[in-house]
Write a protein that holds these residues in place. Structure first.
Motif, PDB file in Angstrom:
ATOM      1  N   THR A 135       2.667 -56.309 -50.089  1.00  0.00           N
ATOM      2  CA  THR A 135       2.026 -55.161 -50.498  1.00  0.00           C
ATOM      3  C   THR A 135       1.036 -55.795 -51.405  1.00  0.00           C
ATOM      4  O   THR A 135       1.009 -57.013 -51.792  1.00  0.00           O
ATOM      5  CB  THR A 135       2.921 -54.205 -51.475  1.00  0.00           C
ATOM      6  OG1 THR A 135       3.518 -55.244 -52.706  1.00  0.00           O
ATOM      7  CG2 THR A 135       4.232 -54.002 -50.547  1.00  0.00           C
ATOM      8  N   PHE A 136      -0.069 -54.995 -51.611  1.00  0.00           N
ATOM      9  CA  PHE A 136      -1.029 -55.326 -52.470  1.00  0.00           C
ATOM     10  C   PHE A 136      -1.424 -54.584 -53.715  1.00  0.00           C
ATOM     11  O   PHE A 136      -2.532 -54.333 -53.997  1.00  0.00           O
ATOM     12  CB  PHE A 136      -2.364 -55.364 -51.742  1.00  0.00           C
ATOM     13  CG  PHE A 136      -2.473 -56.412 -50.440  1.00  0.00           C
ATOM     14  CD1 PHE A 136      -2.713 -57.825 -50.766  1.00  0.00           C
ATOM     15  CD2 PHE A 136      -1.955 -55.929 -49.067  1.00  0.00           C
ATOM     16  CE1 PHE A 136      -2.416 -58.751 -49.405  1.00  0.00           C
ATOM     17  CE2 PHE A 136      -1.997 -56.843 -47.950  1.00  0.00           C
ATOM     18  CZ  PHE A 136      -2.033 -58.275 -48.212  1.00  0.00           C
ATOM     19  N   ARG A 137      -0.252 -53.978 -54.044  1.00  0.00           N
ATOM     20  CA  ARG A 137      -0.272 -53.403 -55.459  1.00  0.00           C
ATOM     21  C   ARG A 137      -0.730 -54.121 -56.568  1.00  0.00           C
ATOM     22  O   ARG A 137      -0.593 -55.444 -56.724  1.00  0.00           O
ATOM     23  CB  ARG A 137       1.023 -52.702 -55.832  1.00  0.00           C
ATOM     24  CG  ARG A 137       1.730 -51.886 -54.733  1.00  0.00           C
ATOM     25  CD  ARG A 137       2.807 -51.318 -55.033  1.00  0.00           C
ATOM     26  NE  ARG A 137       3.979 -52.192 -55.735  1.00  0.00           N
ATOM     27  CZ  ARG A 137       5.072 -52.013 -56.520  1.00  0.00           C
ATOM     28  NH1 ARG A 137       5.098 -51.043 -56.773  1.00  0.00           N
ATOM     29  NH2 ARG A 137       5.839 -53.146 -56.983  1.00  0.00           N
ATOM     30  N   ARG A 138      -1.610 -53.779 -57.650  1.00  0.00           N
ATOM     31  CA  ARG A 138      -1.984 -54.467 -58.658  1.00  0.00           C
ATOM     32  C   ARG A 138      -0.841 -55.316 -59.284  1.00  0.00           C
ATOM     33  O   ARG A 138      -0.936 -56.253 -59.752  1.00  0.00           O
ATOM     34  CB  ARG A 138      -2.840 -53.579 -59.698  1.00  0.00           C
ATOM     35  CG  ARG A 138      -3.472 -54.043 -60.958  1.00  0.00           C
ATOM     36  CD  ARG A 138      -4.308 -53.275 -61.483  1.00  0.00           C
ATOM     37  NE  ARG A 138      -5.197 -52.767 -60.675  1.00  0.00           N
ATOM     38  CZ  ARG A 138      -6.155 -51.766 -60.808  1.00  0.00           C
ATOM     39  NH1 ARG A 138      -6.012 -51.280 -62.122  1.00  0.00           N
ATOM     40  NH2 ARG A 138      -7.002 -51.521 -60.133  1.00  0.00           N
ATOM     41  N   GLU A 139       0.284 -54.425 -59.562  1.00  0.00           N
ATOM     42  CA  GLU A 139       1.140 -54.986 -60.272  1.00  0.00           C
ATOM     43  C   GLU A 139       1.897 -56.452 -59.531  1.00  0.00           C
ATOM     44  O   GLU A 139       2.475 -57.428 -60.144  1.00  0.00           O
ATOM     45  CB  GLU A 139       2.618 -54.236 -60.389  1.00  0.00           C
ATOM     46  CG  GLU A 139       2.355 -52.994 -61.319  1.00  0.00           C
ATOM     47  CD  GLU A 139       1.615 -51.837 -60.261  1.00  0.00           C
ATOM     48  OE1 GLU A 139       1.487 -51.721 -59.137  1.00  0.00           O
ATOM     49  OE2 GLU A 139       0.952 -50.892 -61.035  1.00  0.00           O
ATOM     50  N   ASP A 140       1.843 -56.328 -58.329  1.00  0.00           N
ATOM     51  CA  ASP A 140       2.380 -57.466 -57.572  1.00  0.00           C
ATOM     52  C   ASP A 140       1.331 -58.570 -57.691  1.00  0.00           C
ATOM     53  O   ASP A 140       1.763 -59.680 -57.566  1.00  0.00           O
ATOM     54  CB  ASP A 140       2.605 -57.236 -55.967  1.00  0.00           C
ATOM     55  CG  ASP A 140       3.736 -56.044 -55.942  1.00  0.00           C
ATOM     56  OD1 ASP A 140       4.751 -56.204 -56.681  1.00  0.00           O
ATOM     57  OD2 ASP A 140       3.647 -55.489 -54.867  1.00  0.00           O
ATOM     58  N   LEU A 141       0.179 -58.216 -57.684  1.00  0.00           N
ATOM     59  CA  LEU A 141      -0.942 -59.385 -57.589  1.00  0.00           C
ATOM     60  C   LEU A 141      -0.941 -60.165 -58.673  1.00  0.00           C
ATOM     61  O   LEU A 141      -1.423 -61.133 -58.891  1.00  0.00           O
ATOM     62  CB  LEU A 141      -2.276 -58.589 -57.199  1.00  0.00           C
ATOM     63  CG  LEU A 141      -2.420 -58.141 -55.809  1.00  0.00           C
ATOM     64  CD1 LEU A 141      -3.877 -57.315 -55.703  1.00  0.00           C
ATOM     65  CD2 LEU A 141      -2.477 -59.337 -54.813  1.00  0.00           C
ATOM     66  N   TYR A 142      -0.845 -59.369 -59.854  1.00  0.00           N
ATOM     67  CA  TYR A 142      -0.976 -60.030 -61.334  1.00  0.00           C
ATOM     68  C   TYR A 142       0.261 -60.038 -62.025  1.00  0.00           C
ATOM     69  O   TYR A 142       0.129 -60.205 -63.151  1.00  0.00           O
ATOM     70  CB  TYR A 142      -2.150 -59.146 -61.983  1.00  0.00           C
ATOM     71  CG  TYR A 142      -3.472 -58.945 -61.511  1.00  0.00           C
ATOM     72  CD1 TYR A 142      -4.205 -60.057 -61.487  1.00  0.00           C
ATOM     73  CD2 TYR A 142      -3.844 -57.789 -60.904  1.00  0.00           C
ATOM     74  CE1 TYR A 142      -5.645 -60.173 -61.076  1.00  0.00           C
ATOM     75  CE2 TYR A 142      -5.152 -57.725 -60.213  1.00  0.00           C
ATOM     76  CZ  TYR A 142      -5.952 -58.934 -60.160  1.00  0.00           C
ATOM     77  OH  TYR A 142      -7.285 -58.680 -59.739  1.00  0.00           O
TER      78      TYR A 142
END
Length: 78
Positions: free
Chosen positions: A68-75
């Motif tokens: 997934t490329f959710r903001r929560e996962d990326l940062y």
């Protein structure tokens, strides 16, 4: 020496008119003029006659369903 690129108008009797920046004092100067082979109007017309570019589009899908490329996962702070 300054290099100035501007649009000039040439009349039927061979006179040239160009707009220069106001920071050049009035007076006589030695200049070099380079004239394109075609007038500017012809260039604009030829650009309008070209057909628009067509780009192929095809779906590629996700790389993996688990990614997934959710903001929560990326940062996420680990």
């Amino acid at each position: 020496m300054k290099t100035i690129e501007t649009i000039a108008t040439v009349t039927k009797d061979g006179k040239i008119t160009a707009q220069l920046a106001l920071d050049i004092p009035e007076g006589e100067y030695q200049v070099v003029i380079v004239i394109d082979e075609k007038p500017l109007v012809e260039k604009v017309e030829s650009k309008e006659k070209k057909a628009p570019l067509k780009f192929s589009a095809y779906p590629v899908g996700l790389v993996s369903e688990s990614l997934t490329f959710r903001r929560e996962d990326l940062y996420a702070n680990d």
